[in-house]
Design a protein around this motif. Structure first.
Motif, PDB file in Angstrom:
ATOM      1  N   UNK A  58       5.567   8.855  14.610  1.00 12.95           N
ATOM      2  CA  UNK A  58       4.294   8.235  14.255  1.00 12.95           C
ATOM      3  C   UNK A  58       4.090   8.235  12.744  1.00 12.95           C
ATOM      4  N   UNK A  59       4.487   9.363  12.132  1.00 15.81           N
ATOM      5  CA  UNK A  59       4.421   9.489  10.684  1.00 15.81           C
ATOM      6  C   UNK A  59       5.116   8.308  10.004  1.00 15.81           C
ATOM      7  N   UNK A  60       6.356   8.012  10.483  1.00 16.85           N
ATOM      8  CA  UNK A  60       7.133   6.911   9.900  1.00 16.85           C
ATOM      9  C   UNK A  60       6.434   5.580  10.139  1.00 16.85           C
ATOM     10  N   UNK A  61       5.976   5.389  11.374  1.00 20.05           N
ATOM     11  CA  UNK A  61       5.359   4.098  11.718  1.00 20.05           C
ATOM     12  C   UNK A  61       4.066   3.895  10.916  1.00 20.05           C
ATOM     13  N   UNK A  62       3.212   4.911  10.890  1.00 23.21           N
ATOM     14  CA  UNK A  62       1.953   4.785  10.161  1.00 23.21           C
ATOM     15  C   UNK A  62       2.208   4.523   8.680  1.00 23.21           C
ATOM     16  N   UNK A 110      -0.271  12.528   5.237  1.00 21.88           N
ATOM     17  CA  UNK A 110       0.611  12.925   6.327  1.00 21.88           C
ATOM     18  C   UNK A 110       1.723  13.867   5.881  1.00 21.88           C
ATOM     19  N   UNK A 111       1.635  14.346   4.638  1.00 24.70           N
ATOM     20  CA  UNK A 111       2.720  15.176   4.101  1.00 24.70           C
ATOM     21  C   UNK A 111       2.945  16.434   4.942  1.00 24.70           C
ATOM     22  N   UNK A 112       1.890  16.912   5.619  1.00 21.57           N
ATOM     23  CA  UNK A 112       2.021  18.134   6.414  1.00 21.57           C
ATOM     24  C   UNK A 112       2.998  17.960   7.572  1.00 21.57           C
ATOM     25  N   UNK A 160      11.975   6.948  15.295  1.00 22.90           N
ATOM     26  CA  UNK A 160      11.367   5.707  15.772  1.00 22.90           C
ATOM     27  C   UNK A 160      12.097   5.217  17.025  1.00 22.90           C
ATOM     28  N   UNK A 161      13.424   5.410  17.071  1.00 19.36           N
ATOM     29  CA  UNK A 161      14.157   4.941  18.245  1.00 19.36           C
ATOM     30  C   UNK A 161      13.747   5.722  19.496  1.00 19.36           C
TER      31      UNK A 161
END
Lengths: 170, 425
Positions: free
Chosen positions: A28-32, A43-45, B241-242
């Motif tokens: 989710x971190x990556x997507x957001x 989101x660094x935590x 993500x995958x």
């Protein structure tokens, strides 16, 4: 035995939940971040929490892997030995394993208390860094327990993993 | 002298069936006690935790989780069916389909046994139906699975990248090319050994039609490769993500994933990851002592003394990794040998990506080389066939494999052109 079963099921479920939480948080971190880049600093935590969770997951699951006989070994010789020699070697392997695990737990304890004493805290969350090393103590103890179980009641738990035996690497 | 004693002890532990993590950690502890008594003990545990706590390595549990979700769910089945449909009309089509399916499955999973387990049961009866010899079919399945180890995401390449600081994205690009070269070489062998066209059954027409749902399966490689090479994701991010993608597709599109099953898959993935990470933990403690004891420097000195250039060195590497790959799992083989050999490769000016590919391909070849190749045993238990039959069947593939290995070893350009093209020199 029932108590041990409960202990290992609990560890299994805890490791599974940690795995799930770790993946969802990181994903989710990556997507957001790629959708709303301005939120990145908020989101660094996540990165930090996930690195703690990983170490805990591994040491929880390593003990389960041991009693479920999932760790890698080459047993071509062991399997071909006559009964008595095979038993003797199995005892030697498990005792060596238990002793090594206890030694590592002890080293882990020294490191954990050293880091705890230094008052080091993590950069983002401010939690004690010793939390990163605590799993080595617990993991070492659980591994030692696993070697003793494999000695006293070999194969008692090895059916658990069978149902969904997944690919080990390679 | 001490080092020699420790090496012999480790070999004895390995042969006697000690768990691999003990085989790695006991030598590390002994070297510390015997050679560096003044060094604080804490360094061992510090190296162990340090060996796991690295964002590059986080890609491993994520990719394992994604592969578990898909290998046991609908995505992999759809990829395999699509590949089978693709070559349906060719003579010996099922032979190419097996290779194609291994490439497809390799694009979602980094593990050869997982590939044998997922594909074996599906393609073996169909190969028989099409008139392929039994031994050849078995050899084909065992050998094809190896392609999955090279096609990204490849766990072997991730571990190599972490051990040596080589870019995972570059290794993946090279692995893709070399995986396809290997697939092509195996396909040539299938063409030679394909049964008569007249023996082609009409039955194959009835099944395996193209369905739109297969497009969901193709989303995986798009996320992993597209995400990484467009610069959107690091390999670890692509891996996470995958997993989310796999959960959503399996649960919402194919409606094939309950909460209880998701947890079970997560548990199994955690355990599979732990098995690898314990090795990484003790392996990095060992690697630390290998470096401190200046083993690589000794090997470099030896190479200089015998006046060896890159060619001789790579021959030694080929032999060493091939034999090691026959006996022990790829992760451990890398952890033991790479910390020693990589500095030597660097001192000889060998490209890190090229070296990584040579090492990985060697390990792959070792895994199918009889009598000990581990993959053959996995195939035997999955397909319920005698190991001896598989060992016989796999021999022609081993020869092809060694030919590819020599080609890849002595033509560095095959490994390096694609990463250079995608990401610049």
């Amino acid at each position: 035995m029932a108590l041990l079963r409960l202990f290992y099921s609990a560890q299994r479920i805890a490791a599974g939940l940690l795995m799930l939480a770790m993946t969802v948080l990181y994903g989710l971190n990556v997507i957001i971040r790629s959708v709303v880049p301005s939120l990145a600093s908020e989101l660094a935590w996540i990165e930090e929490v996930v690195s703690f969770m990983l170490i805990w997951t591994i040491f929880l699951a390593a003990g389960v892997a041991l009693v479920e006989r999932r760790h890698v070994s080459i047993d071509m010789v062991l399997e071909r030995l006559p009964g008595a020699a095979q038993r003797a070697l199995t005892i030697a392997i498990n005792l060596t394993g238990a002793a090594t695990s206890l030694y590592i737990a002890w080293l882990g304890w020294n490191l954990t208390s050293f880091v705890a004493g230094s008052g080091q805290i993590s950069p983002v969350l401010g939690v004690p860094m010793s939390l990163l090393y605590t799993p080595t103590v617990l993991g070492g103890l659980v591994l030692a327990l696993g070697f003793f179980i494999n000695l006293a009641a070999p194969g008692a738990f090895s059916d658990e993993g069978r149902a969904g035996r997944p690919g080990e690497i390679e | 002298m001490t080092v020699l004693f420790v090496v012999c002890l480790a070999l004895a532990l390995l042969a006697l069936g000690f768990p691999m993590f003990l085989v790695l950690v006991i030598p590390a502890l002994l070297i510390k006690m015997l050679l560096y008594p003044a060094m604080p003990d804490l360094v061992i545990v510090q190296k162990m935790v340090g060996g796991m706590n690295h964002s590059v390595l986080l890609a491993i549990p994520f990719f394992i989780f994604a592969a578990e979700l898909m290998g046991r769910g609908s995505i992999a089945r759809h990829l395999t069916t699509m590949m089978a449909a693709l070559f349906r009309r060719t003579a010996g089509g099922m032979g190419y389909s097996t290779i194609g399916a291994a490439v497809g499955f390799g694009a979602v999973s980094g593990s050869a046994p997982a590939t044998v387990a997922a594909l074996g049961g599906l393609v073996y009866p169909r190969l028989q139906e099409e008139g392929f010899a039994r031994r050849f079919s078995l050899g084909l399945i065992s050998a094809s699975a190896e392609i999955a180890l090279l096609i990204p995401p490849s766990l072997v390449l991730i571990i190599f990248g972490w051990l040596t600081g080589t870019s995972i994205a570059r290794l993946f690009a090279a692995g893709l090319v070399v995986g396809l070269v290997l697939a092509f070489a195996f396909a040539l062998l299938v063409a030679l050994r394909a049964p008569d066209k007249s023996a082609r059954p009409a039955a194959a027409e009835a099944e395996g039609g193209f369905e739109m749902s297969v497009l969901w399966a193709l989303g995986m490689p798009v996320i992993i490769l597209g995400g990484i090479y467009s610069g959107h994701f690091t390999p670890t991010e692509a891996a996470a993500v995958s997993v989310i993608y796999a959960i959503l597709v399996e649960a919402l599109v194919f409606r094939n994933l309950s909460a209880a099953r998701l947890l079970k898959v997560a548990e199994n993935s955690a355990i599979s990851s732990a098995v690898i990470f314990i090795l990484l933990a003790v392996g990095s403690a060992l690697a630390f002592f290998i470096t401190v004891a200046q083993v690589p420097a000794a090997v470099i000195g030896f190479m200089e003394a015998i006046n060896a250039g890159p060619i001789t060195f790579l021959i030694i590497v080929n032999l060493l990794f091939l034999v090691t790959g026959m006996f022990i799992d790829p992760g451990s083989a890398l952890l033991i040998l790479v910390p020693t050999m990589f500095p030597v490769a660097q001192s000889l000016g060998i490209d890190p990506v090229h070296f990584g590919i040579v090492v990985s391909l060697n390990i792959c070849t070792g895994m199918i080389t009889p009598p000990f190749g581990l993959d053959n045993f996995v195939a035997a238990s999955t397909l319920k066939q005698p190991v001896a039959e598989i060992s016989m069947g796999v021999l022609p593939f081993v020869l092809v494999n060694i030919a590819v290995l020599l080609l890849i070893t002595y033509v560095p350009g095959i490994s390096t052109f694609f990463p250079d093209l995608l990401m610049g020199k």
